[in-house]
Design a protein around this motif. Structure first.
Motif, PDB file in Angstrom:
ATOM      1  N   THR A 163      -8.113   1.252   6.634  1.00 50.85           N
ATOM      2  CA  THR A 163      -9.504   1.075   6.199  1.00 50.85           C
ATOM      3  C   THR A 163     -10.473   1.731   7.179  1.00 50.85           C
ATOM      4  O   THR A 163     -11.440   2.397   6.784  1.00 50.85           O
ATOM      5  N   PHE A 164     -10.173   1.581   8.470  1.00 47.01           N
ATOM      6  CA  PHE A 164     -11.011   2.201   9.501  1.00 47.01           C
ATOM      7  C   PHE A 164     -10.981   3.729   9.392  1.00 47.01           C
ATOM      8  O   PHE A 164     -12.029   4.384   9.451  1.00 47.01           O
ATOM      9  N   VAL A 165      -9.801   4.312   9.214  1.00 46.74           N
ATOM     10  CA  VAL A 165      -9.671   5.775   9.128  1.00 46.74           C
ATOM     11  C   VAL A 165     -10.497   6.322   7.966  1.00 46.74           C
ATOM     12  O   VAL A 165     -11.218   7.325   8.107  1.00 46.74           O
ATOM     13  N   ILE A 166     -10.416   5.670   6.822  1.00 44.51           N
ATOM     14  CA  ILE A 166     -11.177   6.122   5.648  1.00 44.51           C
ATOM     15  C   ILE A 166     -12.674   6.087   5.923  1.00 44.51           C
ATOM     16  O   ILE A 166     -13.410   7.027   5.597  1.00 44.51           O
ATOM     17  N   SER A 167     -13.153   5.016   6.558  1.00 40.73           N
ATOM     18  CA  SER A 167     -14.593   4.881   6.808  1.00 40.73           C
ATOM     19  C   SER A 167     -15.077   5.785   7.936  1.00 40.73           C
ATOM     20  O   SER A 167     -16.237   6.203   7.955  1.00 40.73           O
ATOM     21  N   ALA A 168     -14.195   6.105   8.887  1.00 42.91           N
ATOM     22  CA  ALA A 168     -14.613   6.882  10.064  1.00 42.91           C
ATOM     23  C   ALA A 168     -14.404   8.385   9.895  1.00 42.91           C
ATOM     24  O   ALA A 168     -14.867   9.173  10.734  1.00 42.91           O
ATOM     25  N   TRP A 169     -13.705   8.812   8.841  1.00 40.86           N
ATOM     26  CA  TRP A 169     -13.331  10.222   8.710  1.00 40.86           C
ATOM     27  C   TRP A 169     -14.536  11.158   8.772  1.00 40.86           C
ATOM     28  O   TRP A 169     -14.479  12.213   9.408  1.00 40.86           O
ATOM     29  N   SER A 170     -15.609  10.804   8.134  1.00 37.44           N
ATOM     30  CA  SER A 170     -16.755  11.715   8.034  1.00 37.44           C
ATOM     31  C   SER A 170     -17.406  12.009   9.380  1.00 37.44           C
ATOM     32  O   SER A 170     -18.135  12.998   9.508  1.00 37.44           O
ATOM     33  N   VAL A 171     -17.159  11.187  10.405  1.00 35.50           N
ATOM     34  CA  VAL A 171     -17.837  11.385  11.696  1.00 35.50           C
ATOM     35  C   VAL A 171     -16.966  12.127  12.717  1.00 35.50           C
ATOM     36  O   VAL A 171     -17.442  12.441  13.803  1.00 35.50           O
ATOM     37  N   VAL A 172     -15.695  12.403  12.385  1.00 32.39           N
ATOM     38  CA  VAL A 172     -14.869  13.147  13.345  1.00 32.39           C
ATOM     39  C   VAL A 172     -14.998  14.647  13.058  1.00 32.39           C
ATOM     40  O   VAL A 172     -15.167  15.053  11.903  1.00 32.39           O
ATOM     41  N   PRO A 173     -14.964  15.495  14.097  1.00 34.86           N
ATOM     42  CA  PRO A 173     -15.165  16.945  13.914  1.00 34.86           C
ATOM     43  C   PRO A 173     -14.183  17.574  12.934  1.00 34.86           C
ATOM     44  O   PRO A 173     -14.528  18.539  12.234  1.00 34.86           O
TER      45      PRO A 173
END
Length: 387
Positions: free
Chosen positions: A181-191
């Motif tokens: 769940t964290f990976v899906i929500s955080a994906w847009s902010v990683v380069p």
């Protein structure tokens, strides 16, 4: 003298013919089994950079919570060791994500006596510890042990026991779902999101990702959660093998980190263009369909890397080393015994740290099942002889 010279000339010609034939065989193997190692190193760097960025985001996002602390990832398995037997598009980069207890918590490893697992299994009991005393008490944190339940509920987020545990034990399935769940929500902010699209693949106890470039190239990543045993290189893994599916609070002992460390050690000692990884890749392809496990092959090669001087693993000895590997495996099948590499091994490099219990432990026999089943041994030898 003339006869002696003629004999030397004849022997020299035969030697050149043998060398030429050997070179042709190596070339044939290279074409047939695709021995050119895929771009594993560059893929591994991409994956490690991505996970490093993801963990940075997690540290900032969960700094005020009591989820497990995610430590830097450790690359394990054949892709990270540099010898994956798979084609480039099928390679999976496996990364261990070590978990440490958050503030106010401690992990205690307990033998799992509930199930009968062939592999050593444990449970990770989570215990609350006092944070209101000690050398550096955290003034911004309430103590789970000594502050009232009402005050804790009103002013502090839930403890790890109430989020990712079942009873007092760390739950691998709950951790996997939380991290996915964290990976899906955080994906847009990683380069990396600017260069890859990402899909989280179904998995109960790990986090599997497929990274896709616009060119169509894909990278597959699996993050496996782990808990270190003391200060050693032996970890407990959240991910069971295909043949085992224990309860979600059972963590299986894994030697993957120690194995990766062993191959790094060999890489620093071996001659340039050492053929040991190519031998592994070739033999893995040869053994396809034989019923012998890749892990048995890998264990065999690790044993031979400590028995045969590393200077004898130069590329020109590739066929000799392949022959050694197959003969060693055949002998182990005949004797129904292949000793685990990390138990009672006097040739273990000093860089690898093992739990003290390993020194006096009975060596594990990876062919124990063959010793118990003569028919299975007969079939294994029959299949091996076909090679």
């Amino acid at each position: 003298i003339r006869e002696a010279n003629n004999r030397r000339d004849s022997e020299s010609e035969e030697s050149e013919e043998e060398n030429s034939a050997e070179i042709n065989i190596v070339r044939m193997f290279s074409r047939r089994f695709q021995l050119s190692v895929p771009k594993l190193a560059s893929g591994r760097r991409v994956v490690q950079d991505l996970l490093s960025d993801l963990l940075q985001v997690s540290h900032s996002l969960f700094s005020d919570s009591f989820f497990p602390v995610l430590e830097p990832v450790i690359g394990v398995g054949s892709a990270c060791e540099g010898w994956s037997p798979h084609k480039e598009e099928d390679v999976v980069y496996c990364m261990f994500v070590p978990l440490k207890p958050p503030r106010g918590h401690a992990f205690h490893l307990e033998p799992d006596t509930m199930g009968e697992m062939p592999q050593t299994s444990m449970r990770v009991r989570v215990e609350l510890v006092c944070t209101c005393t000690g050398e550096e008490p955290d003034e911004n944190m309430l103590c789970f042990l000594h502050d009232s339940a009402e005050e804790l509920k009103r002013n502090q987020v839930a403890s790890l026991l109430h989020t990712l545990c079942t009873g007092p034990y760390l739950d691998g399935e709950k951790i996997a779902l939380w991290f996915q769940t964290f990976v899906i929500s955080a994906w847009s902010v990683v380069p990396q999101s600017r260069h890859y699209s990402m899909k989280v693949l179904p998995s109960c106890r790990s986090c599997k990702m497929k990274l896709m470039k616009a060119s169509g190239r894909s990278l597959f990543v699996e993050m496996v959660f782990s808990v270190q045993q003391g200060d050693s290189d032996i970890f407990l893994s959240s991910q069971p093998t295909e043949a085992q599916f224990p309860p979600s609070t059972t963590w299986l002992e894994s030697y993957a980190v120690a194995e990766a460390k062993f191959f790094k050690h060999v890489a620093t000692q071996a001659p340039p263009r050492s053929c040991h990884l190519k031998c592994l890749r070739l033999c893995a392809r040869l053994l396809e369909g034989s019923g012998l496990s890749i892990y048995a092959l890998k264990t065999t090669v690790m044993h031979l890397l400590t028995l045969i001087p590393l200077s004898e693993w130069q590329h020109r000895y590739l066929l000799m080393r392949v022959d050694d590997i197959m003969r060693y495996l055949h002998c182990c099948l005949e004797e129904k015994c292949l000793k685990h590499f990390f138990f009672e091994n006097e040739d273990m490099p000093n860089e690898i740290s093992l739990p003290p219990a390993f020194q006096g432990a009975q060596p594990l026999n990876l062919f124990h099942h063959l010793a118990q089943d003569p028919a299975a041994q007969t079939e294994a030898l029959k299949e091996f002889d076909k090679l």
